[in-house]
Design an enzyme around this catalytic site. Structure first.
Site, PDB file in Angstrom:
ATOM      1  N   HIS A   1       1.238  -1.417  -0.050  1.00  0.00           N
ATOM      2  CA  HIS A   1      -0.003   0.271  -0.303  1.00  0.00           C
ATOM      3  C   HIS A   1       1.365   1.120   0.618  1.00  0.00           C
ATOM      4  O   HIS A   1       1.638   1.214   0.953  1.00  0.00           O
ATOM      5  CB  HIS A   1      -1.026  -0.371   1.103  1.00  0.00           C
ATOM      6  CG  HIS A   1      -1.946   1.543   0.538  1.00  0.00           C
ATOM      7  ND1 HIS A   1      -3.278   1.353   0.210  1.00  0.00           N
ATOM      8  CD2 HIS A   1      -1.400   2.072   1.771  1.00  0.00           C
ATOM      9  CE1 HIS A   1      -3.535   2.349   0.614  1.00  0.00           C
ATOM     10  NE2 HIS A   1      -3.522   2.967   1.232  1.00  0.00           N
ATOM     11  N   CYS A   2       0.557   2.298  -0.981  1.00  0.00           N
ATOM     12  CA  CYS A   2       1.627   3.242  -1.024  1.00  0.00           C
ATOM     13  C   CYS A   2       0.937   4.702  -0.476  1.00  0.00           C
ATOM     14  O   CYS A   2       0.320   5.151  -1.262  1.00  0.00           O
ATOM     15  CB  CYS A   2       2.126   3.540  -2.787  1.00  0.00           C
ATOM     16  SG  CYS A   2       3.191   5.124  -3.415  1.00  0.00           S
ATOM     17  N   VAL A   3       1.279   4.944   0.278  1.00  0.00           N
ATOM     18  CA  VAL A   3       0.720   6.668   1.363  1.00  0.00           C
ATOM     19  C   VAL A   3       0.659   7.210   0.540  1.00  0.00           C
ATOM     20  O   VAL A   3      -0.237   8.650   0.561  1.00  0.00           O
ATOM     21  CB  VAL A   3       1.001   6.439   2.810  1.00  0.00           C
ATOM     22  CG1 VAL A   3       0.395   5.762   3.737  1.00  0.00           C
ATOM     23  CG2 VAL A   3       2.575   6.731   2.459  1.00  0.00           C
TER      24      VAL A   3
END
Ligand SMILES: [Zn+2]
Ligand SMILES: [Zn+2]
Length: 339
Positions: A180-182
């Site tokens: 998951h890429c913030v």
């Protein structure tokens, strides 16, 4: 030494941000995460419990729920760097007759980068639901170690296809889950990993192009002023030939914003360049970040009960060409099995 203190503080803050992002992105086994865990253990004994509670609440909201904080921060940093480049560096470079092709290159890269950024944010990474799970169930074989057949996600209640993982931030299972890429506020999975790779490449190229142009401008200023042949008087009143350290301080005092920005884009180029190479390596060997971190844990495992896990092998690699094709054209269940 004001310049040095300021610059070291700034490098420290940049590195701390990177460590925090690595830790809260779920890479619990990475070296930065272990370092953060050690620092956290020390802080737990020093910081009052009310402050700890507030910090936990803020960090949980930032990293464990979908939110636009890092997208806004990302756009803000880009605006600051491009603002400084356009406002000062671009004009100075034009005066020094730099080629306009090179001067406009960062803007071209920015336009392409924004396109891939939007695609990364908006493309469905491969969310698995009860209604579409059959499309993914037979896409990959179960290796029997990392991915077991017949396992159901305890949260979404879908049958988990091999290589999928439940994302706690998006609250859904994702096909060929990477991480998951913030920074794009989205999961990176089967359908947007190709955009993510190109987004990283263009972002890194932007940082490198601005760093090269800015450094060329400063070198040109030094060469044209003949500064290296000069002398300066030190604190003891002695005359000394100008050295590199004096030169950096002099440039910082003359062009403070430009040198500060150069420091930032150089650090960014190194960090992004390394991360791009790592992502490319994973793609060429057909591994996801999730699998890479899990396999590293299996390799470190020493317990006798873990014999089966220690026998883990990546069964998904299909050769470099096949692996690249898979990124460009994500694998789904064969039609005949979609029943
Ligand atoms: Zn799930
Ligand atoms: Zn997610």
């Amino acid at each position: 030494m004001d310049f040095l203190s300021l610059f070291l503080l700034y490098v420290f803050l940049v590195l701390l941000t990177i460590l925090l992002v690595c830790f809260y992105s779920g890479r619990k086994q990475s070296i930065p995460s272990r370092l953060i865990t050690c620092i956290t253990q020390v802080l737990l004994h020093i910081v009052p419990s009310q402050v700890q509670g507030a910090a936990h609440w803020v960090l949980h909201g930032l990293f464990h729920k979908r939110n636009c904080t890092f997208v806004v921060l990302h756009l803000l940093l880009e605006t600051l760097v491009y603002g400084e480049y356009s406002w000062e560096v671009f004009g100075y470079c034009q005066e020094l007759e730099f080629s306009s092709h090179f001067l406009f290159l960062p803007y071209l890269l920015l336009a392409v980068n924004i396109g891939f950024f939007i695609l990364c944010c908006k493309t469905n990474p491969g969310t698995i639901t009860k209604s579409n799970q059959v499309q993914f169930l037979h896409a990959y074989a179960y290796d029997g170690v990392m991915f077991e057949k017949g396992v159901e996600c305890s949260t979404c209640k879908v049958r988990k296809p091999a290589r999928s993982k439940h994302c706690g931030v998006c609250n859904s299972c994702v096909h060929r889950f990477d991480h998951h890429c913030v920074w794009v506020n989205n999961c990176i999975g089967a359908f947007n990993i190709r955009y993510f790779l190109l987004y990283l490449l263009t972002l890194n190229s932007m940082a490198v192009s601005i760093a090269v142009l800015t450094a060329s401008f400063l070198i040109q200023v030094v060469l044209l002023s003949n500064m290296m042949q000069g002398y300066y008087t030190d604190d003891q009143g002695q005359e000394r030939p100008i050295d590199a350290f004096f030169l950096i301080q002099h440039l910082f005092l003359t062009f403070p914003r430009i040198v500060f920005m150069l420091g930032f884009v150089v650090v960014l180029s190194i960090v992004l360049g390394s991360y791009f190479c790592f992502t490319l390596y994973l793609i060429l060997t057909n591994q996801t970040s999730n699998e890479w971190f899990k396999s590293a844990r299996y390799k470190c495992s020493s317990s006798e009960d873990d014999t089966r896990q220690r026998g883990y092998k990546n069964i998904y690699s299909r050769g470099i060409q096949g692996n690249i094709t898979e990124i460009l054209k994500p694998i789904m269940s064969p039609e005949k099995k979609q029943r």
